[in-house]
Design a protein around this motif. Sequence first.
Motif, PDB file in Angstrom:
ATOM      1  N   ARG A 104      -5.954   8.967 -16.701  1.00  0.00           N
ATOM      2  CA  ARG A 104      -6.320   7.587 -17.043  1.00  0.00           C
ATOM      3  C   ARG A 104      -5.631   6.553 -16.148  1.00  0.00           C
ATOM      4  NH1 ARG A 104     -10.710   7.188 -18.955  1.00  0.00           N
ATOM      5  NH2 ARG A 104     -10.205   5.092 -19.719  1.00  0.00           N
ATOM      6  N   LEU A 105      -4.714   6.981 -15.281  1.00  0.00           N
ATOM      7  CA  LEU A 105      -3.924   6.021 -14.520  1.00  0.00           C
ATOM      8  C   LEU A 105      -4.769   5.181 -13.570  1.00  0.00           C
ATOM      9  CD1 LEU A 105      -0.713   8.092 -13.678  1.00  0.00           C
ATOM     10  CD2 LEU A 105      -1.027   6.349 -15.441  1.00  0.00           C
ATOM     11  N   GLY A 106      -5.877   5.735 -13.110  1.00  0.00           N
ATOM     12  CA  GLY A 106      -6.736   4.973 -12.208  1.00  0.00           C
ATOM     13  C   GLY A 106      -7.358   3.755 -12.855  1.00  0.00           C
ATOM     14  N   TYR A 107      -7.311   3.697 -14.185  1.00  0.00           N
ATOM     15  CA  TYR A 107      -7.862   2.563 -14.924  1.00  0.00           C
ATOM     16  C   TYR A 107      -6.784   1.555 -15.323  1.00  0.00           C
ATOM     17  CZ  TYR A 107     -12.017   5.486 -15.389  1.00  0.00           C
ATOM     18  OH  TYR A 107     -13.116   6.274 -15.125  1.00  0.00           O
ATOM     19  N   LYS A 108      -5.550   1.835 -14.924  1.00  0.00           N
ATOM     20  CA  LYS A 108      -4.424   1.006 -15.363  1.00  0.00           C
ATOM     21  C   LYS A 108      -3.905   0.104 -14.246  1.00  0.00           C
ATOM     22  CE  LYS A 108      -4.434   2.856 -19.414  1.00  0.00           C
ATOM     23  NZ  LYS A 108      -4.833   2.036 -20.585  1.00  0.00           N
ATOM     24  N   SER A 109      -3.287  -0.989 -14.654  1.00  0.00           N
ATOM     25  CA  SER A 109      -2.593  -1.834 -13.693  1.00  0.00           C
ATOM     26  C   SER A 109      -1.360  -1.092 -13.183  1.00  0.00           C
ATOM     27  CB  SER A 109      -2.151  -3.141 -14.359  1.00  0.00           C
ATOM     28  OG  SER A 109      -1.168  -2.874 -15.360  1.00  0.00           O
ATOM     29  N   SER A 110      -0.794  -1.584 -12.093  1.00  0.00           N
ATOM     30  CA  SER A 110       0.415  -0.949 -11.537  1.00  0.00           C
ATOM     31  C   SER A 110       1.535  -0.917 -12.564  1.00  0.00           C
ATOM     32  CB  SER A 110       0.873  -1.708 -10.279  1.00  0.00           C
ATOM     33  OG  SER A 110      -0.106  -1.636  -9.272  1.00  0.00           O
ATOM     34  N   PHE A 111       1.690  -2.003 -13.318  1.00  0.00           N
ATOM     35  CA  PHE A 111       2.756  -2.079 -14.333  1.00  0.00           C
ATOM     36  C   PHE A 111       2.570  -0.996 -15.396  1.00  0.00           C
ATOM     37  CE2 PHE A 111       4.240  -3.587 -18.475  1.00  0.00           C
ATOM     38  CZ  PHE A 111       5.574  -3.852 -18.201  1.00  0.00           C
TER      39      PHE A 111
END
Length: 243
Positions: A104-111
Amino acid sequence: MLKLENITVSYDGKALAVDNINLEIDQGEFVGIIGSSGSGKSSILKTINLLVRPIKGKVYVDDVDIIGLKNSQLRTIRRSIGFVFQDYNLIDRSSVLDNVLVGRLGYKSSFKSIFGIFNDEDYESASKALRQVGLGEKMFERADQLSGGQKQRVSIAKTLCQNPKIILADEPVASLDISTSKIIMEYFKTINEKNNITILINLHDVNLAKRYCDRIIALKKGKILYDGKAGDLSDELLNKIYQ
Protein backbone atom coordinates in the motif's frame (compact mmCIF):
# COMPACT_ATOMS: atom_id res chain seq x y z
CA MET A 1 -2.65 -3.20 -22.72
CA LEU A 2 1.13 -3.59 -22.45
CA LYS A 3 3.34 -2.94 -25.45
CA LEU A 4 7.11 -3.12 -25.93
CA GLU A 5 8.42 -1.43 -29.04
CA ASN A 6 11.98 -2.05 -30.31
CA ILE A 7 13.24 -2.67 -26.76
CA THR A 8 16.98 -3.11 -26.50
CA VAL A 9 18.80 -3.58 -23.19
CA SER A 10 22.53 -3.61 -22.50
CA TYR A 11 24.31 -3.56 -19.15
CA ASP A 12 27.81 -2.83 -20.44
CA GLY A 13 27.13 -0.91 -23.63
CA LYS A 14 28.33 -3.83 -25.74
CA ALA A 15 26.52 -7.14 -25.25
CA LEU A 16 22.74 -7.02 -25.67
CA ALA A 17 20.65 -8.64 -22.94
CA VAL A 18 17.50 -7.84 -24.96
CA ASP A 19 17.80 -7.35 -28.70
CA ASN A 20 15.16 -5.19 -30.41
CA ILE A 21 12.08 -6.93 -29.03
CA ASN A 22 8.51 -6.05 -30.00
CA LEU A 23 5.69 -7.41 -27.91
CA GLU A 24 2.01 -6.79 -27.16
CA ILE A 25 0.16 -8.23 -24.15
CA ASP A 26 -3.60 -7.77 -23.75
CA GLN A 27 -5.29 -7.22 -20.40
CA GLY A 28 -6.00 -10.52 -18.64
CA GLU A 29 -3.46 -12.66 -20.48
CA PHE A 30 -1.40 -15.25 -18.60
CA VAL A 31 1.98 -15.34 -20.33
CA GLY A 32 4.91 -17.62 -19.50
CA ILE A 33 8.40 -16.54 -20.53
CA ILE A 34 10.92 -19.34 -20.97
CA GLY A 35 14.55 -19.64 -22.05
CA SER A 36 17.92 -20.64 -20.71
CA SER A 37 19.92 -18.56 -18.24
CA GLY A 38 21.05 -15.32 -19.87
CA SER A 39 18.33 -15.37 -22.51
CA GLY A 40 16.90 -12.03 -21.36
CA LYS A 41 13.88 -13.19 -19.32
CA SER A 42 14.59 -11.11 -16.22
CA SER A 43 15.68 -8.10 -18.26
CA ILE A 44 12.35 -8.07 -20.09
CA LEU A 45 10.35 -8.04 -16.85
CA LYS A 46 12.52 -5.41 -15.21
CA THR A 47 12.25 -3.19 -18.27
CA ILE A 48 8.45 -3.22 -18.10
CA ASN A 49 8.40 -1.25 -14.85
CA LEU A 50 11.76 0.43 -15.57
CA LEU A 51 13.80 -1.28 -12.88
CA VAL A 52 16.07 -1.54 -15.92
CA ARG A 53 15.99 1.22 -18.50
CA PRO A 54 16.42 0.21 -22.14
CA ILE A 55 19.04 1.88 -24.31
CA LYS A 56 16.47 1.94 -27.12
CA GLY A 57 12.74 1.52 -27.53
CA LYS A 58 9.48 2.38 -25.80
CA VAL A 59 7.31 0.79 -23.10
CA TYR A 60 3.59 1.49 -23.30
CA VAL A 61 1.18 0.84 -20.44
CA ASP A 62 -2.41 1.65 -21.47
CA ASP A 63 -1.05 3.59 -24.47
CA VAL A 64 1.22 5.75 -22.31
CA ASP A 65 4.97 5.64 -23.03
CA ILE A 66 6.28 5.39 -19.48
CA ILE A 67 9.95 5.92 -20.33
CA GLY A 68 9.51 9.66 -20.67
CA LEU A 69 7.42 10.13 -17.52
CA LYS A 70 8.46 12.26 -14.56
CA ASN A 71 9.24 10.40 -11.33
CA SER A 72 5.87 11.28 -9.77
CA GLN A 73 4.03 10.03 -12.86
CA LEU A 74 6.11 6.86 -12.99
CA ARG A 75 5.36 6.20 -9.32
CA THR A 76 1.65 6.26 -10.12
CA ILE A 77 2.09 3.83 -13.03
CA ARG A 78 4.18 1.48 -10.90
CA ARG A 79 1.31 1.11 -8.44
CA SER A 80 -0.52 -0.80 -11.16
CA ILE A 81 2.44 -3.11 -11.86
CA GLY A 82 3.20 -5.66 -9.15
CA PHE A 83 6.50 -7.56 -9.02
CA VAL A 84 7.01 -10.98 -7.41
CA PHE A 85 10.65 -11.95 -6.88
CA GLN A 86 12.27 -15.38 -6.61
CA ASP A 87 13.74 -14.57 -3.17
CA TYR A 88 10.35 -13.41 -1.74
CA ASN A 89 11.63 -9.90 -0.90
CA LEU A 90 10.09 -9.91 2.57
CA ILE A 91 11.15 -8.39 5.90
CA ASP A 92 11.78 -11.54 7.93
CA ARG A 93 11.39 -9.98 11.40
CA SER A 94 8.10 -8.29 10.56
CA SER A 95 4.70 -9.91 10.68
CA VAL A 96 3.00 -11.33 7.62
CA LEU A 97 0.43 -8.52 7.81
CA ASP A 98 3.08 -5.80 7.97
CA ASN A 99 4.84 -7.30 4.95
CA VAL A 100 1.64 -7.29 2.93
CA LEU A 101 0.87 -3.69 3.93
CA VAL A 102 4.08 -2.67 2.14
CA GLY A 103 2.01 -3.07 -1.02
CA ARG A 104 0.00 0.00 0.00
CA LEU A 105 3.00 2.34 0.29
CA GLY A 106 2.68 3.51 -3.30
CA TYR A 107 -0.61 5.14 -2.32
CA LYS A 108 0.86 6.97 0.67
CA SER A 109 2.57 10.30 1.13
CA SER A 110 6.27 10.25 2.01
CA PHE A 111 5.42 11.04 5.65
CA LYS A 112 2.95 8.17 5.98
CA SER A 113 5.32 5.80 4.15
CA ILE A 114 8.23 6.56 6.47
CA PHE A 115 6.16 6.06 9.62
CA GLY A 116 4.03 3.20 8.31
CA ILE A 117 0.70 4.95 8.82
CA PHE A 118 -2.16 2.86 7.43
CA ASN A 119 -5.94 3.22 7.62
CA ASP A 120 -8.78 0.71 7.95
CA GLU A 121 -9.07 0.40 4.18
CA ASP A 122 -5.39 -0.60 3.97
CA TYR A 123 -5.79 -3.27 6.64
CA GLU A 124 -8.89 -4.65 4.94
CA SER A 125 -7.06 -4.76 1.61
CA ALA A 126 -4.15 -6.64 3.21
CA SER A 127 -6.47 -9.09 4.97
CA LYS A 128 -8.37 -9.74 1.75
CA ALA A 129 -5.13 -10.37 -0.16
CA LEU A 130 -3.96 -12.87 2.46
CA ARG A 131 -7.27 -14.70 2.29
CA GLN A 132 -6.91 -14.92 -1.48
CA VAL A 133 -3.68 -16.88 -1.08
CA GLY A 134 -4.98 -19.00 1.81
CA LEU A 135 -2.95 -17.34 4.57
CA GLY A 136 -5.58 -15.42 6.51
CA GLU A 137 -4.73 -17.32 9.71
CA LYS A 138 -1.01 -16.48 9.39
CA MET A 139 -1.26 -12.68 9.35
CA PHE A 140 0.25 -12.12 12.81
CA GLU A 141 3.12 -14.61 12.47
CA ARG A 142 6.62 -13.44 11.68
CA ALA A 143 7.65 -13.95 8.07
CA ASP A 144 10.75 -15.92 9.04
CA GLN A 145 8.53 -18.57 10.66
CA LEU A 146 6.98 -19.52 7.32
CA SER A 147 7.93 -22.15 4.77
CA GLY A 148 9.29 -21.13 1.38
CA GLY A 149 5.95 -21.71 -0.31
CA GLN A 150 4.13 -19.66 2.33
CA LYS A 151 6.65 -16.83 1.97
CA GLN A 152 6.03 -16.71 -1.75
CA ARG A 153 2.29 -16.58 -1.13
CA VAL A 154 2.87 -13.61 1.20
CA SER A 155 4.84 -11.97 -1.60
CA ILE A 156 1.91 -12.53 -3.96
CA ALA A 157 -0.49 -11.09 -1.36
CA LYS A 158 1.73 -8.01 -0.99
CA THR A 159 1.53 -7.53 -4.74
CA LEU A 160 -2.26 -7.99 -4.73
CA CYS A 161 -2.47 -5.30 -2.06
CA GLN A 162 -1.27 -2.82 -4.69
CA ASN A 163 -4.46 -3.50 -6.66
CA PRO A 164 -2.39 -4.08 -9.80
CA LYS A 165 -3.48 -4.47 -13.41
CA ILE A 166 -0.26 -6.36 -14.20
CA ILE A 167 1.81 -8.80 -12.15
CA LEU A 168 5.38 -9.57 -13.17
CA ALA A 169 6.86 -12.70 -11.57
CA ASP A 170 10.56 -13.46 -11.97
CA GLU A 171 11.21 -17.19 -11.41
CA PRO A 172 8.83 -17.27 -8.41
CA VAL A 173 8.99 -21.07 -8.04
CA ALA A 174 12.65 -21.68 -8.90
CA SER A 175 13.66 -22.45 -5.30
CA LEU A 176 10.57 -24.53 -4.47
CA ASP A 177 9.90 -28.25 -4.87
CA ILE A 178 7.56 -29.33 -7.65
CA SER A 179 4.56 -29.94 -5.37
CA THR A 180 4.82 -26.46 -3.82
CA SER A 181 5.51 -24.95 -7.23
CA LYS A 182 2.20 -26.30 -8.52
CA ILE A 183 0.37 -24.79 -5.55
CA ILE A 184 1.91 -21.38 -6.27
CA MET A 185 1.05 -21.66 -9.96
CA GLU A 186 -2.55 -22.54 -9.06
CA TYR A 187 -2.79 -19.31 -7.07
CA PHE A 188 -1.39 -17.30 -9.99
CA LYS A 189 -3.89 -18.95 -12.32
CA THR A 190 -6.82 -18.23 -10.01
CA ILE A 191 -5.76 -14.60 -9.56
CA ASN A 192 -5.45 -14.22 -13.32
CA GLU A 193 -8.89 -15.67 -14.02
CA LYS A 194 -10.89 -14.15 -11.15
CA ASN A 195 -9.28 -10.71 -11.06
CA ASN A 196 -8.52 -10.34 -14.79
CA ILE A 197 -4.96 -9.38 -13.86
CA THR A 198 -2.38 -9.69 -16.62
CA ILE A 199 0.44 -12.00 -15.52
CA LEU A 200 3.88 -12.33 -17.08
CA ILE A 201 5.88 -15.05 -15.38
CA ASN A 202 9.44 -16.24 -15.98
CA LEU A 203 9.73 -19.99 -15.55
CA HIS A 204 12.65 -22.40 -15.72
CA ASP A 205 10.28 -25.38 -15.81
CA VAL A 206 8.78 -25.70 -19.29
CA ASN A 207 6.20 -28.24 -18.10
CA LEU A 208 4.79 -25.73 -15.62
CA ALA A 209 4.66 -23.08 -18.33
CA LYS A 210 2.80 -25.39 -20.71
CA ARG A 211 0.38 -26.52 -18.00
CA TYR A 212 -0.62 -23.17 -16.54
CA CYS A 213 0.09 -20.45 -19.11
CA ASP A 214 -2.16 -19.66 -22.05
CA ARG A 215 0.62 -18.08 -24.07
CA ILE A 216 4.35 -18.76 -24.08
CA ILE A 217 7.18 -16.50 -25.19
CA ALA A 218 10.53 -18.21 -25.66
CA LEU A 219 13.73 -16.18 -25.63
CA LYS A 220 17.24 -16.99 -26.78
CA LYS A 221 20.13 -14.54 -26.67
CA GLY A 222 17.75 -11.64 -26.17
CA LYS A 223 15.51 -12.45 -29.13
CA ILE A 224 12.06 -14.00 -29.35
CA LEU A 225 12.15 -17.48 -30.91
CA TYR A 226 8.54 -18.36 -30.17
CA ASP A 227 5.40 -16.46 -29.26
CA GLY A 228 2.18 -18.44 -29.32
CA LYS A 229 -0.17 -20.87 -27.64
CA ALA A 230 1.32 -23.13 -24.97
CA GLY A 231 -0.10 -26.21 -26.67
CA ASP A 232 1.60 -25.41 -29.98
CA LEU A 233 5.14 -25.36 -28.55
CA SER A 234 6.88 -28.36 -30.12
CA ASP A 235 9.70 -30.51 -28.77
CA GLU A 236 11.73 -29.61 -31.84
CA LEU A 237 11.50 -25.92 -31.05
CA LEU A 238 12.25 -26.54 -27.36
CA ASN A 239 15.45 -28.31 -28.36
CA LYS A 240 16.40 -25.27 -30.44
CA ILE A 241 15.65 -22.92 -27.54
CA TYR A 242 17.72 -24.83 -24.99
CA GLN A 243 20.48 -26.37 -27.11
